[in-house]
Design a protein around this motif. Structure first.
Motif, PDB file in Angstrom:
ATOM      1  N   ALA A 184       9.251   9.558   1.842  1.00 42.93           N
ATOM      2  CA  ALA A 184       9.538   9.802   0.426  1.00 42.93           C
ATOM      3  C   ALA A 184       8.326  10.359  -0.311  1.00 42.93           C
ATOM      4  O   ALA A 184       8.460  11.174  -1.237  1.00 42.93           O
ATOM      5  CB  ALA A 184      10.011   8.508  -0.242  1.00 42.93           C
ATOM      6  N   VAL A 185       7.126   9.938   0.077  1.00 44.59           N
ATOM      7  CA  VAL A 185       5.909  10.471  -0.545  1.00 44.59           C
ATOM      8  C   VAL A 185       5.798  11.968  -0.320  1.00 44.59           C
ATOM      9  O   VAL A 185       5.489  12.736  -1.255  1.00 44.59           O
ATOM     10  CB  VAL A 185       4.669   9.735   0.006  1.00 44.59           C
ATOM     11  CG1 VAL A 185       3.394  10.446  -0.424  1.00 44.59           C
ATOM     12  CG2 VAL A 185       4.642   8.295  -0.485  1.00 44.59           C
ATOM     13  N   THR A 186       6.051  12.424   0.895  1.00 45.27           N
ATOM     14  CA  THR A 186       5.973  13.859   1.176  1.00 45.27           C
ATOM     15  C   THR A 186       7.047  14.638   0.430  1.00 45.27           C
ATOM     16  O   THR A 186       6.799  15.753  -0.043  1.00 45.27           O
ATOM     17  CB  THR A 186       6.112  14.106   2.686  1.00 45.27           C
ATOM     18  OG1 THR A 186       7.384  13.613   3.131  1.00 45.27           O
ATOM     19  CG2 THR A 186       5.029  13.368   3.452  1.00 45.27           C
ATOM     20  N   VAL A 228      -0.536   5.025   7.009  1.00 47.65           N
ATOM     21  CA  VAL A 228       0.169   4.953   8.287  1.00 47.65           C
ATOM     22  C   VAL A 228      -0.643   4.158   9.307  1.00 47.65           C
ATOM     23  O   VAL A 228      -0.088   3.358  10.069  1.00 47.65           O
ATOM     24  CB  VAL A 228       0.474   6.374   8.802  1.00 47.65           C
ATOM     25  CG1 VAL A 228       1.132   6.306  10.162  1.00 47.65           C
ATOM     26  CG2 VAL A 228       1.375   7.111   7.827  1.00 47.65           C
ATOM     27  N   SER A 229      -1.949   4.378   9.334  1.00 46.83           N
ATOM     28  CA  SER A 229      -2.785   3.604  10.248  1.00 46.83           C
ATOM     29  C   SER A 229      -2.737   2.118   9.908  1.00 46.83           C
ATOM     30  O   SER A 229      -2.795   1.274  10.816  1.00 46.83           O
ATOM     31  CB  SER A 229      -4.228   4.110  10.187  1.00 46.83           C
ATOM     32  OG  SER A 229      -4.320   5.435  10.648  1.00 46.83           O
ATOM     33  N   VAL A 284       0.828  -1.204   0.000  1.00 51.12           N
ATOM     34  CA  VAL A 284       0.000   0.000   0.000  1.00 51.12           C
ATOM     35  C   VAL A 284       0.866   1.259   0.000  1.00 51.12           C
ATOM     36  O   VAL A 284       0.615   2.208  -0.767  1.00 51.12           O
ATOM     37  CB  VAL A 284      -0.954  -0.023   1.213  1.00 51.12           C
ATOM     38  CG1 VAL A 284      -1.696   1.309   1.330  1.00 51.12           C
ATOM     39  CG2 VAL A 284      -1.952  -1.161   1.082  1.00 51.12           C
ATOM     40  N   ILE A 285       1.890   1.282   0.834  1.00 47.02           N
ATOM     41  CA  ILE A 285       2.759   2.468   0.902  1.00 47.02           C
ATOM     42  C   ILE A 285       3.517   2.652  -0.412  1.00 47.02           C
ATOM     43  O   ILE A 285       3.669   3.783  -0.912  1.00 47.02           O
ATOM     44  CB  ILE A 285       3.744   2.334   2.082  1.00 47.02           C
ATOM     45  CG1 ILE A 285       2.986   2.318   3.419  1.00 47.02           C
ATOM     46  CG2 ILE A 285       4.752   3.472   2.075  1.00 47.02           C
ATOM     47  CD1 ILE A 285       2.304   3.605   3.762  1.00 47.02           C
ATOM     48  N   ALA A 289       4.266   5.378  -5.662  1.00 48.14           N
ATOM     49  CA  ALA A 289       4.236   5.340  -7.126  1.00 48.14           C
ATOM     50  C   ALA A 289       3.226   6.344  -7.674  1.00 48.14           C
ATOM     51  O   ALA A 289       3.488   7.018  -8.696  1.00 48.14           O
ATOM     52  CB  ALA A 289       3.893   3.928  -7.595  1.00 48.14           C
ATOM     53  N   THR A 290       2.083   6.481  -7.030  1.00 47.48           N
ATOM     54  CA  THR A 290       1.081   7.455  -7.477  1.00 47.48           C
ATOM     55  C   THR A 290       1.591   8.877  -7.327  1.00 47.48           C
ATOM     56  O   THR A 290       1.414   9.717  -8.229  1.00 47.48           O
ATOM     57  CB  THR A 290      -0.215   7.266  -6.670  1.00 47.48           C
ATOM     58  OG1 THR A 290      -0.682   5.928  -6.835  1.00 47.48           O
ATOM     59  CG2 THR A 290      -1.280   8.232  -7.133  1.00 47.48           C
TER      60      THR A 290
END
Length: 351
Positions: free
Chosen positions: A107-109, A131-132, A26-27, A32-33
């Motif tokens: 990395a997403v942020t 995160v949850s 999921v992360i 990737a998105t």
């Protein structure tokens, strides 16, 4: 027909494997998105490349680490009994799932900040689901490992003093035997009277002070109240497993605030949150668990929360800061300061 023990084993293993593999997928898909949206071209080659790498990573660690360790723990029970104080399954989850998940959350942020030309285009808060999901997976594996020693059918009473260790109870018993009235030892041969240096200064006064107890616990005769007062240790496993990590969950939630992930405060929040998670590797009865809880969670969270409140305002609850301070001070006082002479006088409350 499969036995209940086999069904329990299969269900537990499937749930643990899902908790081990799904958070990473999921992360990585979220990363990737975000990376695809930061590019101006519409080609989705990089998106599918990242997704395929995440699938390959999960498959590799499953075949090379997860499955062999699980087989060894199941087949070689004598080796499993030699493991003391820590849990291999939780260690694999923390190192192979939580660490890369937290890394790619950061990395997403970074991708969103670098790919946004206008600051206002950033979301006001990061999505809470990834995160949850990571923390929920850890808690789920922790619950499963605790439930392995309990049957899932039939009734099992709860031990109200399960959080108190047996050696501590034995120590209390020894102390009470030492302060018995002298009439209990009348049959013993009398020896030389002890000198004043061998008796604590307030020993005589302590024996005259009545032992005060707290409010008595009720017992119900009504059938309705008796049913409502039932307690089962298996249900309390779920309760305490979630309550134990509420502080870490709140700290990770703060990382999704825009003022945090736009600044460099995102890194200490995630780093110290991950350090606090490392306690889950220890067994629930490990004597080091309390001290490591102070060193790895409450003490670092004091400085992180206090700094966030000073710099960014009350984006983290003041109640959480008070909890960390009070837990740390009470642990230091009752475990260490009470051993000094100035704090060692035994007292009883008059109320």
């Amino acid at each position: 027909m499969a036995s209940g023990r086999l069904i329990k084993l299969l269900v537990f293993e499937l749930l643990e494997f899902a908790a081990f593999s799904i958070p990473t997928l999921v992360i990585m898909e979220q990363f990737a998105t975000a990376y695809q949206k930061s590019r101006t071209v519409s080609d989705q080659t990089h998106y599918w490349l990242i997704v395929s790498c995440s699938i390959a990573y999960v498959a590799s660690v499953t075949l090379l680490i997860w499955v062999p360790v699980k087989v060894i723990l199941y087949k070689k029970r004598h080796l499993y009994k030699k493991i003391k104080g820590w849990r291999p399954v939780l260690m694999m989850c923390v190192v192979l799932t939580t660490l890369p998940s937290f890394s790619f959350s950061i990395a997403v942020t970074e991708v969103q900040k670098n790919g946004s030309n206008i600051t206002d285009s950033l979301p006001t808060s990061l999505p809470d689901l990834p995160v949850s999901l990571v923390l929920l997976s850890l808690i789920l594996v922790d619950i499963i490992e605790k439930l392995r020693i309990h049957p899932l059918r039939g009734s099992e009473k709860s031990n109200e003093d399960s959080h108190i260790h047996t050696p501590y109870l034995q120590q209390i018993k020894t102390v009470t035997e030492q302060v018995r009235p002298s009439g209990d030892n009348a049959a013993l041969p009398q020896g030389p009277k002890p000198t004043g240096t061998l008796r604590p200064p307030g020993a005589a006064a302590q024996r005259q002070v009545p032992v005060l107890v707290g409010p008595q616990e009720p017992s119900f005769d009504s059938s309705v109240l008796r049913v409502m007062s039932r307690r089962d240790v298996r249900a309390e496993v779920f309760l305490w497993s979630f309550l134990l990590w509420s502080d870490t969950v709140e700290m990770v939630r703060v990382a999704g605030h825009q003022a945090v992930y736009e600044s460099r405060w995102l890194y200490p929040v995630y780093i110290f949150s991950y350090i606090s998670i490392l306690r889950i590797i220890l067994t629930p009865r490990n004597p080091l668990l309390n001290s490591l809880g102070i060193l790895m969670q409450d003490l670092p969270f004091i400085f992180v929360r206090l700094s966030l409140i000073i710099v960014l305002g009350t984006i983290t609850p003041i109640l959480g800061l008070c909890k960390n301070i009070l837990v740390t001070l009470s642990y230091i006082y009752f475990n260490y300061l009470t051993r000094f002479r100035a704090f060692s006088t035994f007292e009883t409350s008059p109320f």
